[in-house]
Write a protein that holds these residues in place. Structure first.
Motif, PDB file in Angstrom:
ATOM      1  N   MET A   1       0.862  -1.209   0.142  1.00  0.00           N
ATOM      2  CA  MET A   1       0.035  -0.108  -0.001  1.00  0.00           C
ATOM      3  C   MET A   1       0.779   1.207   0.085  1.00  0.00           C
ATOM      4  O   MET A   1       2.162   1.285   0.512  1.00  0.00           O
ATOM      5  N   PRO A   2       0.381   2.315  -0.597  1.00  0.00           N
ATOM      6  CA  PRO A   2       1.155   3.725  -0.524  1.00  0.00           C
ATOM      7  C   PRO A   2       1.237   4.238   0.927  1.00  0.00           C
ATOM      8  O   PRO A   2       0.215   3.912   1.664  1.00  0.00           O
ATOM      9  N   ASN A   3       2.257   4.525   1.306  1.00  0.00           N
ATOM     10  CA  ASN A   3       2.523   4.919   2.637  1.00  0.00           C
ATOM     11  C   ASN A   3       1.972   6.240   2.951  1.00  0.00           C
ATOM     12  O   ASN A   3       2.664   7.352   2.831  1.00  0.00           O
ATOM     13  N   ARG A   4       0.628   6.561   3.037  1.00  0.00           N
ATOM     14  CA  ARG A   4      -0.010   7.943   3.495  1.00  0.00           C
ATOM     15  C   ARG A   4      -0.377   8.037   4.982  1.00  0.00           C
ATOM     16  O   ARG A   4      -1.215   8.977   5.311  1.00  0.00           O
ATOM     17  N   SER A   5      -0.324   6.933   5.633  1.00  0.00           N
ATOM     18  CA  SER A   5      -0.681   7.478   6.838  1.00  0.00           C
ATOM     19  C   SER A   5       0.032   6.265   7.982  1.00  0.00           C
ATOM     20  O   SER A   5       0.846   5.557   7.669  1.00  0.00           O
ATOM     21  N   LEU A   6      -0.034   6.550   9.309  1.00  0.00           N
ATOM     22  CA  LEU A   6       0.686   5.802  10.275  1.00  0.00           C
ATOM     23  C   LEU A   6       0.257   4.391  10.372  1.00  0.00           C
ATOM     24  O   LEU A   6       0.821   3.499  10.416  1.00  0.00           O
ATOM     25  N   TYR A   7      -0.996   4.050   9.914  1.00  0.00           N
ATOM     26  CA  TYR A   7      -1.578   2.536   9.760  1.00  0.00           C
ATOM     27  C   TYR A   7      -0.699   1.946   8.838  1.00  0.00           C
ATOM     28  O   TYR A   7      -0.447   0.837   9.191  1.00  0.00           O
ATOM     29  N   ASN A   8      -0.214   2.290   7.688  1.00  0.00           N
ATOM     30  CA  ASN A   8       0.368   1.913   6.694  1.00  0.00           C
ATOM     31  C   ASN A   8       1.905   1.502   7.220  1.00  0.00           C
ATOM     32  O   ASN A   8       2.743   0.542   6.719  1.00  0.00           O
ATOM     33  N   ASP A   9       2.427   2.362   8.020  1.00  0.00           N
ATOM     34  CA  ASP A   9       3.574   2.033   8.703  1.00  0.00           C
ATOM     35  C   ASP A   9       3.592   0.816   9.822  1.00  0.00           C
ATOM     36  O   ASP A   9       4.600   0.088   9.921  1.00  0.00           O
ATOM     37  N   LEU A  10       2.567   0.694  10.445  1.00  0.00           N
ATOM     38  CA  LEU A  10       2.263  -0.535  11.368  1.00  0.00           C
ATOM     39  C   LEU A  10       1.903  -1.541  10.766  1.00  0.00           C
ATOM     40  O   LEU A  10       2.263  -2.803  11.213  1.00  0.00           O
ATOM     41  N   ASN A  11       1.010  -1.734   9.939  1.00  0.00           N
ATOM     42  CA  ASN A  11       0.378  -2.772   9.005  1.00  0.00           C
ATOM     43  C   ASN A  11       0.987  -3.043   7.685  1.00  0.00           C
ATOM     44  O   ASN A  11       0.454  -2.239   6.794  1.00  0.00           O
ATOM     45  N   ARG A  12       1.535  -3.587   7.500  1.00  0.00           N
ATOM     46  CA  ARG A  12       2.422  -3.874   6.306  1.00  0.00           C
ATOM     47  C   ARG A  12       2.207  -5.125   5.432  1.00  0.00           C
ATOM     48  O   ARG A  12       2.562  -5.455   4.365  1.00  0.00           O
ATOM     49  N   THR A  13       0.978  -5.751   5.767  1.00  0.00           N
ATOM     50  CA  THR A  13       0.806  -6.988   5.211  1.00  0.00           C
ATOM     51  C   THR A  13      -0.667  -6.457   4.117  1.00  0.00           C
ATOM     52  O   THR A  13      -1.012  -7.250   3.107  1.00  0.00           O
ATOM     53  N   ASP A  14      -1.101  -5.224   4.084  1.00  0.00           N
ATOM     54  CA  ASP A  14      -1.995  -4.995   3.061  1.00  0.00           C
ATOM     55  C   ASP A  14      -1.455  -4.825   1.757  1.00  0.00           C
ATOM     56  O   ASP A  14      -0.280  -4.391   1.724  1.00  0.00           O
ATOM     57  N   ARG A  15      -2.052  -4.986   0.789  1.00  0.00           N
ATOM     58  CA  ARG A  15      -1.508  -5.023  -0.624  1.00  0.00           C
ATOM     59  C   ARG A  15      -2.459  -4.293  -1.603  1.00  0.00           C
ATOM     60  O   ARG A  15      -3.486  -4.061  -1.377  1.00  0.00           O
ATOM     61  N   SER A  16      -1.920  -3.853  -2.658  1.00  0.00           N
ATOM     62  CA  SER A  16      -2.589  -3.032  -3.642  1.00  0.00           C
ATOM     63  C   SER A  16      -2.168  -3.746  -5.033  1.00  0.00           C
ATOM     64  O   SER A  16      -1.147  -4.462  -5.045  1.00  0.00           O
ATOM     65  N   VAL A  17      -2.803  -3.344  -6.160  1.00  0.00           N
ATOM     66  CA  VAL A  17      -2.668  -3.855  -7.407  1.00  0.00           C
ATOM     67  C   VAL A  17      -2.304  -2.578  -8.096  1.00  0.00           C
ATOM     68  O   VAL A  17      -3.120  -1.648  -8.088  1.00  0.00           O
ATOM     69  N   ARG A  18      -1.175  -2.425  -8.779  1.00  0.00           N
ATOM     70  CA  ARG A  18      -0.646  -1.069  -9.560  1.00  0.00           C
ATOM     71  C   ARG A  18      -0.539  -1.711 -11.225  1.00  0.00           C
ATOM     72  O   ARG A  18       0.062  -3.066 -11.270  1.00  0.00           O
ATOM     73  N   PHE A  19      -0.866  -0.923 -11.967  1.00  0.00           N
ATOM     74  CA  PHE A  19      -0.594  -1.052 -13.522  1.00  0.00           C
ATOM     75  C   PHE A  19       0.156   0.113 -14.080  1.00  0.00           C
ATOM     76  O   PHE A  19       0.042   1.139 -13.560  1.00  0.00           O
ATOM     77  N   GLN A  20       0.549  -0.335 -15.133  1.00  0.00           N
ATOM     78  CA  GLN A  20       1.241   0.916 -15.930  1.00  0.00           C
ATOM     79  C   GLN A  20       0.706   1.062 -17.291  1.00  0.00           C
ATOM     80  O   GLN A  20       0.282  -0.249 -18.089  1.00  0.00           O
ATOM     81  N   LYS A  21       0.170   2.121 -17.804  1.00  0.00           N
ATOM     82  CA  LYS A  21      -0.461   2.348 -19.095  1.00  0.00           C
ATOM     83  C   LYS A  21       0.752   2.441 -20.247  1.00  0.00           C
ATOM     84  O   LYS A  21       1.652   3.081 -19.833  1.00  0.00           O
ATOM     85  N   LYS A  22       0.441   2.057 -21.402  1.00  0.00           N
ATOM     86  CA  LYS A  22       1.343   2.082 -22.419  1.00  0.00           C
ATOM     87  C   LYS A  22       1.632   3.677 -22.774  1.00  0.00           C
ATOM     88  O   LYS A  22       2.925   3.835 -22.980  1.00  0.00           O
TER      89      LYS A  22
END
Length: 170
Positions: free
Chosen positions: A111-132
């Motif tokens: 996950m993007p690190n936008r809050s203190l929660y993301n510093d504490l809980n590093r198990t959350d995931r996201s899906v990222r893609f790149q456009k041509k």
């Protein structure tokens, strides 16, 4: 090849207990603040009461918002388009259309690190893609600037689903 995939936001079953426990703790700390005559201890108790009140209040908002369900479906009219629908309790809150041919690369990421929660809980995931036609990466599971946290299993399911639609990305 499946034409639909349903996944849900990572959501803890402990939110109701956190909300109720925080409000009870807030009431107890406030009661102790009223009963204590020492100024220093009273200020600590008032601070604790306020902190638990805020935690309880924000937890109730999380419960009220509910779990976001995400449905990925291949468009019936154009098999090159992916319909992504976000819903809460059966009510659609956001929908988007993604051109499968525009995807250059896709991956599971933290996950993007936008809050203190993301510093504490590093198990959350996201899906990222790149456009041509773009530099940089975009988040697939993002609504109005908020990236929806996913479990690692659900994030991998999304990537596998899109790779099954676009085997040339491997």
């Amino acid at each position: 090849m499946k034409s639909t995939l349903n996944v849900s936001e990572k959501y803890s079953r402990h939110w109701p207990a956190i909300a109720v426990g925080s409000i009870i703790a807030s009431i107890l700390f406030f009661g102790a603040y009223v009963a204590v005559s020492d100024v220093l201890i009273g200020s600590y108790l008032r601070l604790a009461a306020f902190a638990f009140f805020v935690i309880g209040f924000l937890s109730f908002f999380k419960i009220k918002d509910g779990r976001i369900e995400i449905q990925f479906e291949v468009n019936q009219k154009n098999s090159n388009e992916l319909d992504v629908e976000y819903s809460v309790r059966g009510r659609e809150i956001h929908a988007e259309l993604i051109e499968l041919d525009d995807i250059k690369d896709i991956k599971t990421d933290r996950m993007p690190n936008r809050s203190l929660y993301n510093d504490l809980n590093r198990t959350d995931r996201s899906v990222r893609f790149q456009k041509k036609n773009m530099e940089g990466w975009l988040y697939l599971n993002e609504i109005h600037g908020r990236v929806i946290p996913l479990s690692e299993d659900n994030a991998n399911k999304i990537v596998a689903f899109i790779l099954s639609l676009r085997p040339d990305l491997n």
